[in-house]
Design a protein around this motif. Sequence first.
Motif: not given
Length: 184
Positions: A119-139
Motif C-alpha cells: 500500500n502507498s504510504v505518504t512519507m516525509t524525508v524525516n519519516d524515511l530517515k526514521s524508518l531507516v533508523g528503526i530498521i538499523a535498530t532492529q537489526r
Amino acid sequence: MIYLKNKQTNEIVTFEVDNYLQLSKNIRDQHIEATQKEIDTYLLQEAKNSKITEIQTAKEIDLYLNVSYNNKDFISSEKAVSSMTGAINFISSEKAVSNMTGAIILDQDSYSWLDANGNSVTMTVNDLKSLVGIIATQRSLVYNKEATKIKEINDAQTIEEVNLVDWNLSLAVSPTFTSGIIDS
C-alpha cells in the motif's frame, strides 16, 4: 555407535558398528577407541555446533521481520534500506534541487513509499530517515541477541545447559515506533 580418535589428528569420528573389531584393519590402525571424557567433549561440541546453527537460522528469520512505524508495517531488508537511503540521498542532494535547466524538482514535502502490504504510504524525508533508523535498530538488536546466545552456548559446560539456550527466551522487548519515538 563407536567413537574413535584419529591417532595423528586426535579428531573424533563415529562409526555405526557394534564393536571395534568389526571395523577394517586400516581404520583400526589409524584410530584408537576414544575415552569417555573424549566422547563427552565431542558430544558437547556437537551439541554446541547444532545449537549455534539453530540460533543463526532464527537470527536470519528475525532480521527480515517487518518493522512498525506510524502504525504501518514496512519491510526490513538490505534492499529496502538501500532504496530508502538512496532516496534520502537523492532528495537531499543538489541534483534533486534542480536539473540541468534549473527547474526545481522534488520540492515537495512528502513522498509515496510502499508498506509491507504494497500500500502507498505518504512519507516525509524525516519519516524515511526514521524508518531507516528503526530498521538499523532492529537489526542491531537481532545481531546483539545472536552474540549473547552464542556466548551462552559457548559458556555451557553440559549438553543440558546448551539445550536450555532458546532464541525465543529473551528479556528484550521488541519496540514499536511512531513518529521516530520508541514506544514500549
